[in-house]
Enzyme design. Sequence first.
Site, PDB file in Angstrom:
ATOM      1  N   GLY A  99       0.888  -1.229   0.025  1.00  0.00           N
ATOM      2  CA  GLY A  99      -0.064   0.140   0.016  1.00  0.00           C
ATOM      3  C   GLY A  99       0.929   1.242  -0.005  1.00  0.00           C
ATOM      4  O   GLY A  99       0.643   2.225   0.524  1.00  0.00           O
ATOM      5  N   GLY A 103      -0.916   7.986   1.144  1.00  0.00           N
ATOM      6  CA  GLY A 103      -0.703   7.941   2.468  1.00  0.00           C
ATOM      7  C   GLY A 103       0.302   7.741   3.287  1.00  0.00           C
ATOM      8  O   GLY A 103       1.565   8.088   2.869  1.00  0.00           O
ATOM      9  N   SER A 232      -3.082   0.244  15.255  1.00  0.00           N
ATOM     10  CA  SER A 232      -3.816   1.385  15.539  1.00  0.00           C
ATOM     11  C   SER A 232      -4.381   1.519  16.850  1.00  0.00           C
ATOM     12  O   SER A 232      -4.623   0.510  17.470  1.00  0.00           O
ATOM     13  CB  SER A 232      -4.878   1.749  14.499  1.00  0.00           C
ATOM     14  OG  SER A 232      -5.312   2.773  14.714  1.00  0.00           O
ATOM     15  N   TYR A 280     -12.873  -3.022  10.623  1.00  0.00           N
ATOM     16  CA  TYR A 280     -11.506  -2.452  10.504  1.00  0.00           C
ATOM     17  C   TYR A 280     -10.727  -2.618  11.891  1.00  0.00           C
ATOM     18  O   TYR A 280      -9.479  -2.920  11.999  1.00  0.00           O
ATOM     19  CB  TYR A 280     -11.803  -0.920  10.081  1.00  0.00           C
ATOM     20  CG  TYR A 280     -10.459  -0.068  10.295  1.00  0.00           C
ATOM     21  CD1 TYR A 280      -9.601  -0.199   9.213  1.00  0.00           C
ATOM     22  CD2 TYR A 280     -10.004   0.542  11.423  1.00  0.00           C
ATOM     23  CE1 TYR A 280      -8.292   0.554   9.194  1.00  0.00           C
ATOM     24  CE2 TYR A 280      -8.847   1.027  11.316  1.00  0.00           C
ATOM     25  CZ  TYR A 280      -7.990   1.313  10.413  1.00  0.00           C
ATOM     26  OH  TYR A 280      -6.800   1.844  10.366  1.00  0.00           O
TER      27      TYR A 280
HETATM   28  P1  NDP Z   1      -4.779   5.276   2.575  1.00  0.00           P
HETATM   29  O1  NDP Z   1      -5.862   4.732   2.269  1.00  0.00           O
HETATM   30  O2  NDP Z   1      -4.090   6.411   2.230  1.00  0.00           O
HETATM   31  O3  NDP Z   1      -3.418   3.941   2.002  1.00  0.00           O
HETATM   32  C1  NDP Z   1      -3.752   2.523   2.261  1.00  0.00           C
HETATM   33  C2  NDP Z   1      -3.102   2.068   1.163  1.00  0.00           C
HETATM   34  O4  NDP Z   1      -3.538   0.542   1.000  1.00  0.00           O
HETATM   35  C3  NDP Z   1      -3.278   2.674  -0.400  1.00  0.00           C
HETATM   36  O5  NDP Z   1      -2.019   2.435  -0.994  1.00  0.00           O
HETATM   37  C4  NDP Z   1      -4.221   1.452  -1.062  1.00  0.00           C
HETATM   38  O6  NDP Z   1      -4.073   1.307  -2.290  1.00  0.00           O
HETATM   39  C5  NDP Z   1      -3.550   0.361  -0.211  1.00  0.00           C
HETATM   40  N1  NDP Z   1      -4.574  -1.034  -0.387  1.00  0.00           N
HETATM   41  C6  NDP Z   1      -6.099  -0.819   0.112  1.00  0.00           C
HETATM   42  N2  NDP Z   1      -6.367  -1.996  -0.463  1.00  0.00           N
HETATM   43  C7  NDP Z   1      -5.556  -2.927  -0.948  1.00  0.00           C
HETATM   44  C8  NDP Z   1      -5.327  -4.068  -1.639  1.00  0.00           C
HETATM   45  N3  NDP Z   1      -6.350  -5.031  -1.760  1.00  0.00           N
HETATM   46  N4  NDP Z   1      -4.002  -4.508  -2.241  1.00  0.00           N
HETATM   47  C9  NDP Z   1      -3.114  -3.842  -1.795  1.00  0.00           C
HETATM   48  N5  NDP Z   1      -3.155  -2.484  -1.663  1.00  0.00           N
HETATM   49  C10 NDP Z   1      -4.009  -2.145  -0.914  1.00  0.00           C
HETATM   50  O7  NDP Z   1      -4.598   4.952   4.271  1.00  0.00           O
HETATM   51  P2  NDP Z   1      -3.464   5.046   5.343  1.00  0.00           P
HETATM   52  O8  NDP Z   1      -2.319   5.659   4.645  1.00  0.00           O
HETATM   53  O9  NDP Z   1      -3.982   6.126   6.169  1.00  0.00           O
HETATM   54  O10 NDP Z   1      -3.272   3.750   5.894  1.00  0.00           O
HETATM   55  C11 NDP Z   1      -1.988   3.008   5.983  1.00  0.00           C
HETATM   56  C12 NDP Z   1      -1.941   2.062   7.203  1.00  0.00           C
HETATM   57  O11 NDP Z   1      -2.087   3.151   8.419  1.00  0.00           O
HETATM   58  C13 NDP Z   1      -3.133   1.272   7.407  1.00  0.00           C
HETATM   59  O12 NDP Z   1      -2.716   0.298   7.691  1.00  0.00           O
HETATM   60  C14 NDP Z   1      -4.186   1.907   8.382  1.00  0.00           C
HETATM   61  O13 NDP Z   1      -4.742   1.132   9.255  1.00  0.00           O
HETATM   62  C15 NDP Z   1      -2.933   2.513   9.328  1.00  0.00           C
HETATM   63  N6  NDP Z   1      -3.366   3.709  10.350  1.00  0.00           N
HETATM   64  C16 NDP Z   1      -3.842   4.737   9.744  1.00  0.00           C
HETATM   65  C17 NDP Z   1      -4.205   5.863  10.651  1.00  0.00           C
HETATM   66  C18 NDP Z   1      -4.747   7.229   9.967  1.00  0.00           C
HETATM   67  O14 NDP Z   1      -5.079   7.941  10.905  1.00  0.00           O
HETATM   68  N7  NDP Z   1      -4.813   7.393   8.906  1.00  0.00           N
HETATM   69  C19 NDP Z   1      -3.693   5.752  12.046  1.00  0.00           C
HETATM   70  C20 NDP Z   1      -3.493   4.565  12.445  1.00  0.00           C
HETATM   71  C21 NDP Z   1      -3.100   3.555  11.548  1.00  0.00           C
HETATM   72  P3  NDP Z   1      -4.768   2.496  -3.182  1.00  0.00           P
HETATM   73  O15 NDP Z   1      -3.927   3.430  -3.391  1.00  0.00           O
HETATM   74  O16 NDP Z   1      -4.737   1.569  -4.702  1.00  0.00           O
HETATM   75  O17 NDP Z   1      -6.230   2.701  -2.694  1.00  0.00           O
HETATM   76 MG1  PMR Z   2     -11.009   9.134  16.996  1.00  0.00          MG
HETATM   77  C1  PMR Z   2      -7.197  11.236  21.924  1.00  0.00           C
HETATM   78  C2  PMR Z   2      -8.376  11.011  21.384  1.00  0.00           C
HETATM   79  C3  PMR Z   2      -8.575  10.331  20.099  1.00  0.00           C
HETATM   80  C4  PMR Z   2      -7.539   9.784  19.187  1.00  0.00           C
HETATM   81  C5  PMR Z   2      -6.014  10.053  19.155  1.00  0.00           C
HETATM   82  C6  PMR Z   2      -8.199   9.244  17.968  1.00  0.00           C
HETATM   83  C7  PMR Z   2      -7.555   8.725  16.818  1.00  0.00           C
HETATM   84  N1  PMR Z   2      -9.725   9.675  18.149  1.00  0.00           N
HETATM   85  C8  PMR Z   2      -9.635  10.249  19.380  1.00  0.00           C
HETATM   86  C9  PMR Z   2     -10.789  10.539  19.944  1.00  0.00           C
HETATM   87  C10 PMR Z   2     -12.237  10.454  19.405  1.00  0.00           C
HETATM   88  N2  PMR Z   2     -12.543   9.840  18.105  1.00  0.00           N
HETATM   89  C11 PMR Z   2     -13.556  11.033  20.023  1.00  0.00           C
HETATM   90  C12 PMR Z   2     -13.510  11.564  21.550  1.00  0.00           C
HETATM   91  C13 PMR Z   2     -14.400  10.841  19.338  1.00  0.00           C
HETATM   92  C14 PMR Z   2     -16.158  11.122  19.248  1.00  0.00           C
HETATM   93  C15 PMR Z   2     -16.213  12.352  18.886  1.00  0.00           C
HETATM   94  C16 PMR Z   2     -13.802  10.194  18.062  1.00  0.00           C
HETATM   95  C17 PMR Z   2     -14.343  10.048  16.943  1.00  0.00           C
HETATM   96  C18 PMR Z   2     -13.937   9.121  15.748  1.00  0.00           C
HETATM   97  C19 PMR Z   2     -14.470   8.550  14.700  1.00  0.00           C
HETATM   98  C20 PMR Z   2     -16.024   8.784  13.937  1.00  0.00           C
HETATM   99  N3  PMR Z   2     -12.494   8.802  15.602  1.00  0.00           N
HETATM  100  C21 PMR Z   2     -12.310   8.285  14.687  1.00  0.00           C
HETATM  101  C22 PMR Z   2     -13.745   8.067  13.908  1.00  0.00           C
HETATM  102  C23 PMR Z   2     -13.435   7.277  12.456  1.00  0.00           C
HETATM  103  O1  PMR Z   2     -14.301   7.035  11.612  1.00  0.00           O
HETATM  104  C24 PMR Z   2     -11.810   6.956  12.704  1.00  0.00           C
HETATM  105  C25 PMR Z   2     -11.882   5.429  12.775  1.00  0.00           C
HETATM  106  O2  PMR Z   2     -12.239   4.890  13.840  1.00  0.00           O
HETATM  107  O3  PMR Z   2     -11.285   4.814  12.029  1.00  0.00           O
HETATM  108  C26 PMR Z   2     -11.455   3.178  12.246  1.00  0.00           C
HETATM  109  C27 PMR Z   2     -11.337   7.516  13.676  1.00  0.00           C
HETATM  110  C28 PMR Z   2     -10.130   7.664  14.445  1.00  0.00           C
HETATM  111  N4  PMR Z   2      -9.874   8.283  15.589  1.00  0.00           N
HETATM  112  C29 PMR Z   2      -8.472   8.408  15.649  1.00  0.00           C
HETATM  113  C30 PMR Z   2      -7.793   7.675  14.784  1.00  0.00           C
HETATM  114  C31 PMR Z   2      -6.330   7.339  14.499  1.00  0.00           C
HETATM  115  C32 PMR Z   2      -8.749   7.250  13.557  1.00  0.00           C
HETATM  116  C33 PMR Z   2      -8.403   6.517  12.425  1.00  0.00           C
HETATM  117  C34 PMR Z   2      -7.851   5.638  11.954  1.00  0.00           C
HETATM  118  C35 PMR Z   2      -7.481   4.330  12.620  1.00  0.00           C
HETATM  119  O4  PMR Z   2      -7.582   3.933  13.519  1.00  0.00           O
HETATM  120  O5  PMR Z   2      -6.705   3.811  11.610  1.00  0.00           O
END
Ligand code: NDP
Ligand code: PMR
Length: 405
Positions: A99, A103, A232, A280
């Site tokens: 991926g 991102g 995550s 997820y």
């Molecule tokens: P993006 O959507 O930007 O990146 C995801 C990548 O995965 C893309 O390159 C996508 O390809 C690729 N991908 C999706 N499906 C497939 C598949 N079937 N085969 C091969 N590649 C695939 O998301 P992020 O960069 O945010 O996510 C990267 C990682 O970070 C994930 O593991 C996510 O769980 C983790 N993460 C993200 C957080 C966030 O806040 N964003 C927080 C914590 C963890 P394509 O470009 O073709 O869509």
């Molecule tokens: Mg969250 C310190 C507080 C904190 C952090 C670090 C995250 C990270 N989030 C926090 C708080 C909250 N979030 C609170 C208080 C709420 C309710 C308002 C909230 C809501 C929320 C939603 C609806 N947050 C989200 C969503 C998503 O759809 C995202 C998700 O769950 O993806 C699975 C998300 C996220 N919050 C984060 C992070 C890192 C995500 C997204 C990505 C991930 O886990 O990979």
Amino acid sequence: MALQAASLVSSAFSVRKDGKLNASASSSFKESSLFGVSLSEQSKADFVSSSLRCKREQSLRNNKAIIRAQAIATSTPSVTKSSLDRKKTLRKGNVVVTGASSGLGLATAKALAETGKWHVIMACRDFLKAERAAQSAGMPKDSYTVMHLDLASLDSVRQFVDNFRRAEMPLDVLVCNAAVYQPTANQPTFTAEGFELSVGINHLGHFLLSRLLIDDLKNSDYPSKRLIIVGSITGNTNTLAGNVPPKANLGDLRGLAGGLNGLNSSAMIDGGDFVGAKAYKDSKVCNMLTMQEFHRRFHEDTGITFASLYPGCIATTGLFREHIPLFRTLFPPFQKYITKGYVSESEAGKRLAQVVADPSLTKSGVYWSWNKTSASFENQLSQEASDVEKARRVWEVSEKLVGLA
Ligand code: NDP
Ligand code: PMR
Ligand code: LMG
């Protein structure tokens, strides 16, 4: 910045010949002192610990090198063992990043490529998108190779492994980064083999990939071999973010054991009704459990470092592409100004690049996170995400599903 420090520290292994490296040494001195030691001390310490770590591998690996070292040492007394060690690490490291077309994966690929010490194999489902992304990120042409990988198909995973082996590159680090998130889906969708899509891609595809490539990692002669699986905070119920509903919970794995196909079994790991956001978060729990099970099964014998991480909330990535527009508008400012958990793609890329390359992050079995000053620390996983018995069962059931058992 931390990466600069990382690459500098690792440059303790290589011959420092250009003034540029030395110039950046002084600029990143401050950041490197975040680790509590000065750069020069740290370089020495890392060099020593790395030498110790690799001692067993090195001695097994090549008697030849030792013989050559002795020969050189006798004929040229000024050549020390450490300068030979430095020479050994001159080859670029090869890192596979899944991926890497957007991102976090792209930012990591870019950060590693920029050091000049890594060749990045961008394992992506959309070849053209990956190529364009690498170009617009300004990655040097010879710093990467795009290879096709669709984690939603186990055939594609096996094909990728074949193609990678045909390219005859050693594998030094594997980063399982790709993921999908379907927060608005009412019905499950499925991979080629009929697994619910998010667990199928995020966990099962990566599970097969890493199980197959562990042999390649074992065969690498690189000083620090690593397998990294991105986790995550939202999968960890010991945090506020992990308590936002729906919460991760794998239950007794009855849905996973049934194949997640939504026909004769539930599409959810715990056997419940389909909820995209939960699927997820469950997949992230599997990722973190898998990393620890790898550590328990392989670390001691192979010396490979297994790690997971939470890179911070990268609220602007493609991960949220399926969320409603209002969420995509409000989520970045919410994370930036209210939770303060926001990180940019480039900062998150540097963090993951540290886990790939930094000589101070070689501890295995660790879930890394970063504090407000961007210093890494070993974080605590939730009870479920560190449950030893659950990790073993997820491993065994997953083995059956992907055809390894
Ligand atoms: P993006 O959507 O930007 O990146 C995801 C990548 O995965 C893309 O390159 C996508 O390809 C690729 N991908 C999706 N499906 C497939 C598949 N079937 N085969 C091969 N590649 C695939 O998301 P992020 O960069 O945010 O996510 C990267 C990682 O970070 C994930 O593991 C996510 O769980 C983790 N993460 C993200 C957080 C966030 O806040 N964003 C927080 C914590 C963890 P394509 O470009 O073709 O869509
Ligand atoms: Mg969250 C310190 C507080 C904190 C952090 C670090 C995250 C990270 N989030 C926090 C708080 C909250 N979030 C609170 C208080 C709420 C309710 C308002 C909230 C809501 C929320 C939603 C609806 N947050 C989200 C969503 C998503 O759809 C995202 C998700 O769950 O993806 C699975 C998300 C996220 N919050 C984060 C992070 C890192 C995500 C997204 C990505 C991930 O886990 O990979
Ligand atoms: C679900 O909704 C969706 O249904 C699902 O489809 C999917 O998208 C999923 O996780 C993704 O989310 C979650 C929904 C319900 O949350 C919301 O999005 C509602 C937002 C409500 C806004 C509240 C005000 C916040 C402040 C305003 C800021 C404005 C900007 C808004 C930006 C919005 C972007 C998010 O969630 C709820 O039910 C809300 C209640 C959540 C509170 C959870 C906290 C409980 C924690 C308590 C225990 C803590 C214990 C842990 C301690 C550890 C300490 C280290």
